[in-house]
Enzyme design. Structure first.
Site, short mmCIF file in Angstrom:
data_model
loop_
_atom_site.label_atom_id
_atom_site.label_comp_id
_atom_site.label_asym_id
_atom_site.label_seq_id
_atom_site.Cartn_x
_atom_site.Cartn_y
_atom_site.Cartn_z
CE LYS A 9 13.52 9.45 10.29
NZ LYS A 9 14.33 10.26 9.35
CD GLU A 26 8.54 14.54 5.65
OE1 GLU A 26 7.41 14.36 5.19
OE2 GLU A 26 9.30 13.62 5.98
N GLY A 62 16.72 5.30 7.25
CA GLY A 62 16.75 4.79 5.88
C GLY A 62 17.37 3.42 5.75
CB ALA A 71 -0.91 0.00 1.23
CG LEU A 112 2.03 1.47 -5.42
CD1 LEU A 112 1.07 1.09 -6.54
CD2 LEU A 112 3.14 0.43 -5.31
CD GLU A 144 16.52 -1.86 10.11
OE1 GLU A 144 16.87 -0.72 10.50
OE2 GLU A 144 16.83 -2.92 10.72
N GLY A 184 7.62 2.70 -2.40
CA GLY A 184 6.78 1.59 -2.85
C GLY A 184 7.21 1.09 -4.21
CB ALA A 185 7.98 2.86 -7.37
#
Lengths: 428, 428
Positions: free
Chosen positions: A207, A192, A136, A10, A12, A131, A16-17
């Site tokens: 984080k 952002e 990253g 969920a 993309l 993770e 996601g890609a």
């Protein structure tokens, strides 16, 4: 080889890609390493027509992430939508309720709802891994949860927002003002939608709170992170720090003390020769100190398609291999409530303030500091610019509480203009 | 909570004693994190009477490691004896044959017998883990095997022998000769009983070969590592490298090429500003480059009681949690035989040779290099010292094969005294 592991992805966007590409292009490698074929059954995103640079025609499409999360033909729900609430939370809960394992890159979701989601996962016998949510591509969650599990963790530190580090590095290297560096980062698409998530330290704070939960066995408590953004750091601060052998970083620090858990995310001075001080640009670094292992430093790309997808794949392959871990390294119900402690570990501090051009001004400031029990290591006053002169002070070790006392007493002196900038000098 | 996990520990030197201390002192932490109590059933070592700073009276004693390895009351055999053959190998095989899981810190054992031991473990349904064998406390085996498993690994590099790095750092910082720094390291107890294991690069080569197996899915092939020790590095080399912005490190590099696997462990020049260049003293660093994740750097203590015991405990806790991983990240029978390739990836090189005081000497050397297709980037000749003068050459990118051709042609010029020093400049 056992049954294939079937993913529902969920979200993309870039990440996601990236995950779709890896699953398509590295099918044999993933099967060799995990002992299972990893497949995608279905995907979901907002816009079906967007070109994402990868073919999606082999996969079922869902417009609704919740519908995706509960499909019978998926084993793992891969949540790459983002957002602390809304569809990401609803779909993650739906997946866990359906007994699906979940892999997410969503730090905000876990910073706010990590405890309840981890408990839900355990109740349902599912695993929830994240993770990619922290630093990253650096496998820091795995290192802290597993590799270093034989240690009492003493301190966790990190530069975990590449955008802030980029801005600070550009200010230092190109002599840009904060505003100029901010605008450059914005034009490069580094910020952002709500830039305060980056420059206010919120994203990095999420984080840090996740790392602290694993490190100290406490429930995630993002609200208790003392947050301070980089917006008040000036190029003069950076230069002065440089002259003294330091660099300024948006640094997260957590440590467990007798009074409770300290968590701070704030611009700090770190020695220029330390690994943290040598970090430039968008790279992330996490430093873990354990009672047995000493100091472990991990460095890598903190964002971007490949690095983040790499972290997502690490979690997926763990599941494919049959590794079943608690979300925060131990059963969620055994995590202790986090008792937040105001950060009072003593440290040297860097102060910058504007002094009005009045006789005895510097003496009055020094007196206020002395009365608060703060000892001065170095002090420099620069020439007056119109009515005020910058004064830079480096203290000996003191507490933030003592400093705050002193700062609250400064206005009464009548010689200080505006609010001082206060930066901790972190010993690393 | 399930049944306790019962350990049998063979070898009670520094690391073994460290593991015993952690199990005794952190019982609750280990149980919280792994979901099982971790206990010691029995121990074995050569000398029962030695004071190891920790009480062993709760544990059964075996004089013979094989007897320990096959006891009914142990689940995990912890091999901390060392040595590539003899009791360590016999006991590890006995444990695996008895279906026991094995955790070892023994790089030599695995460098020579890793493939057969991994196959044995799989046949018996046991796991064989070795985090402590590489880079001490740095959880690099876990990062490479699990966290980065979604990557095609492009290159693995590492400074993995703290003693060599200590010697090189002392030469650089204190101006010691190699011999002086070597003797200092020896007096501090940093050297193995056979110092060639350290300064000859053998120990670090073992580690590199283990990392390469995981990184590229190939059978461990230590014999194929091109090894070169640090014994010929002089203080002049270090100074010249420094002048050009480099530092000299005993650097392991492995990369998979179209011709096969390149593995080299040799003193190299690395940029002084790179993480590898900034490493000082006994600290280790491993750099992994993946096609997705980019460059990941991990740094920490490479040896010592706490760091090594931390790594051993990480493996033990994985087993306690039920994590069952292949030794080299995929089933041993699926690891491809390693086709070794002579390292021919082109790189710039640093050369130092002694030139005899003869007319046209420098021109003859330059001609030989040119005839071998080697282009010179910089060349410096220093004043003659008695009959010879040092000449330093930095080449443009070339292959080691071309260099070797040139070097084999040098004696015929009659102007070069002795064997040139050849150091690769590694791009990091």
């Amino acid at each position: 080889m056992t049954e294939p592991l079937r993913l529902g992805i969920a979200g993309l966007g870039t990440v996601g890609a990236g995950v779709v590409k890896i699953v398509r292009q590295k099918a044999q490698l993933l099967a060799d390493r995990s002992g299972r074929h990893v497949e995608i059954s279905a995907v979901a995103a907002r816009n079906r027509d967007k070109d994402r640079g990868v073919s999606l025609s082999d996969y079922a499409w869902e417009d609704d992430a919740v519908a995706l999360a509960t499909r019978d033909d998926i084993d793992v729900f891969v949540e790459l939508m983002g957002g602390s609430d809304g569809p990401a939370k609803a779909a993650t809960e739906a997946a866990l309720n359906a007994g699906k394992d979940v892999v997410t890159a969503n730090k905000a979701l876990l910073a706010y709802h990590g405890q309840s989601l981890a408990e839900l996962a355990e109740t349902k016998g599912a695993v929830l891994r994240f993770e990619a949510a922290v630093a990253g591509g650096i496998p820091i969650i795995k290192a802290l949860t597993e590799g270093l599990a034989g240690n009492d963790i003493l301190r966790v530190m990190g530069v975990m927002n590449g955008t802030c580090n980029y801005i600070l590095t550009r200010m230092e290297e190109a002599g840009l003002t904060y505003q100029q560096a901010f605008e450059e980062a914005d034009s490069l698409g580094f910020l952002e939608a709500d830039p305060e998530l980056d420059v206010g330290g919120i994203d990095a704070g999420h984080k840090l709170a996740l790392l602290a939960s694993i490190a100290y066995g406490t429930q995630v408590n993002f609200e208790a992170v003392e947050l301070e953004g980089i917006g008040r750091v000036t190029i003069e601060d950076i230069r002065q720090a440089g002259d003294m052998g330091f660099r300024i970083k948006l640094l997260g620090v957590s440590r467990m003390t007798g009074r409770g858990l300290e968590q701070t995310m704030a611009p700090c001075l770190v020695p220029a020769t330390s690994p943290l001080g040598q970090l430039s640009g968008g790279t992330n670094m996490v430093v873990v100190e354990g009672d047995q292992v000493g100091q472990i430093v991990m460095r890598g790309a903190g964002a971007g398609e490949g690095p983040t997808a790499s972290a997502v794949m690490g979690d997926i392959l763990d599941i494919a291999r049959g590794t079943r871990l608690s979300t925060f390294g131990q059963p969620a119900t055994s995590l202790k409530p986090c008792t937040p402690a105001r950060a009072t570990t003593s440290a040297p501090y860097y102060l910058r303030m504007s002094l009005l051009d009045k006789p005895g001004a510097l003496a009055r400031v020094a007196t206020v500091l002395g009365e608060a029990g703060i000892s001065i290591n170095r002090m420099r006053q620069y020439r007056h610019d119109e009515n005020t002169a910058p004064v830079l002070i480096v203290t000996h070790k003191t507490t933030r509480a003592a400093l705050d006392d002193a700062i609250s007493a400064l206005p009464a002196t009548g010689v200080v203009s505006g609010e001082p900038v206060v930066l901790r000098i972190e010993q690393v």
